[in-house]
Design an enzyme around this catalytic site. Sequence first.
Site, PDB file in Angstrom:
ATOM      1  N   CYS A 389       0.842  -1.196   0.000  1.00  0.00           N
ATOM      2  CA  CYS A 389       0.000   0.000   0.000  1.00  0.00           C
ATOM      3  C   CYS A 389       0.877   1.246   0.000  1.00  0.00           C
ATOM      4  CB  CYS A 389      -0.925  -0.012   1.211  1.00  0.00           C
ATOM      5  SG  CYS A 389      -1.864   1.523   1.424  1.00  0.00           S
ATOM      6  N   CYS A 392       0.511   3.443   3.079  1.00  0.00           N
ATOM      7  CA  CYS A 392       1.295   2.942   4.211  1.00  0.00           C
ATOM      8  C   CYS A 392       2.769   3.298   4.018  1.00  0.00           C
ATOM      9  CB  CYS A 392       1.129   1.433   4.339  1.00  0.00           C
ATOM     10  SG  CYS A 392      -0.570   0.883   4.638  1.00  0.00           S
TER      11      CYS A 392
END
Length: 469
Positions: A389, A392
């Site tokens: 991600c 993230c």
Amino acid sequence: MALFTSSSSSSIAGSLSHPQSSPKLKAHPIGSFRPLDRSLKHHSASTRRHCSVTPVLAELKRNDSLVPNAATMVAPVVEKVETTEDYKELARQLVQASPLEIMDKALEKFGNDIGIAFSGAEDVALIEYARLTGRPFRVFSLDTGRLNLETYKFFDAVEKHYGIHIEYMFPDAVEVQGLVRTNGLFSFYEDGHQECCRIRKVRPLRRALKGLRAWITGQRKDQSPGTRAEIPVVQVDPTFEGLEGGVGSLIKWNPVANVNGGDIWNFLRAMNVPVNALHLQGYVSIGCEPCTRPVLPGQHEREGRWWWEDAKAKECGLHKGNIRQQEGVHLNGNNGNVNEAVNNTSGDAAADIFSSESIVSLSRVGIENLAKLGNRREPWLVVLYAPWCRFCQAMEESYIDLAEKLNGSGVKVGKFRADGEHKSYAQKKLQMGSFPTILFFPTHSSQPIKYPSEKRDADSLMAFVSALR
């Protein structure tokens, strides 16, 4: 499409100012900015083929393909090459090429049958690269009817700066009327943005591309997690059809695919070109007003688009060919807030993140035990994440910085990888809606407290911890 205009060639301009008096006009009108002396002698009248795109007002019946504005110079028309080009091989040859070289190749190859897609954001870099080639070029944009005022002002500034007329494509009024009457003005907040984008953006784009053999986009590999990481500099368009129809009839050029956003902005500043005023307000990726907001510290640039939806598939459909369809991946989920794409089959191969001696890596058993404890000896701050991600990844530095600051303070800092087989548990038991989700486990309660803000810089996270410890 935007067509460049010039004060020269007044005889041609005069003939185009009264299109109904010249119904047999066949050349595709386009003007140019010509900083270099490129001779057009090799494009004789005998080699110019008829163009299927009709000049404005030349006929009264509706034409669904892109219609150019009148201009004062006829661009050279490139004859169709019968041999099949190997665009995968061409992409490999150009992988190390500069954006200027790629732009020059695209314009040389397709001449009047290629258009630059301009979104009102940093795509102005494409126009600047096209100008620097010295070749004629065309620009078009999609006006959804819901853009910011700053974006419309930016369009006007770009037209004046380059001496061009952007050709705007609009959604079908009947389709928009039906959508709004049936679902309301802001239905996309509840049922996803795909239907609205399909009517306001995708279908107008499809009509525009029907009048072209190729188009140029500002896609970059670093723009969107999960959808643009592997785009080549040139490809056969996997989604749309071009002038001649059918699979393979449209070529897509991405000259800045291998350029990062920082370098794009260095280029824009160096060339002193107009930029959208929204960039100064924290906007990076700019779309329609209801669906775009500034990004916050620690956020990825694409996170400002459709922020209430899936964090992996930030696309409206214009580039849906980038998205690898996988079982369980839904771009338009019922609640639009839960990551349906976390079952990324290639996610296991992604390098792990949040790697620090100050951060404890929790297993499934570890996070379950932590959640069950009613009284803990020390509070915990835990991030639920997926290593693939980009959002993230964007907060990794700030989270590690926070963990180091909290080291020895009595607050434990941990991480739990919540994709794949752990997704369902994290959604049902740990309040996870999207990646990343940050939880604080206090000493006196088994119920974790979810971090409510999207500010993911170390100071904001520290304020959250300090308020609860």
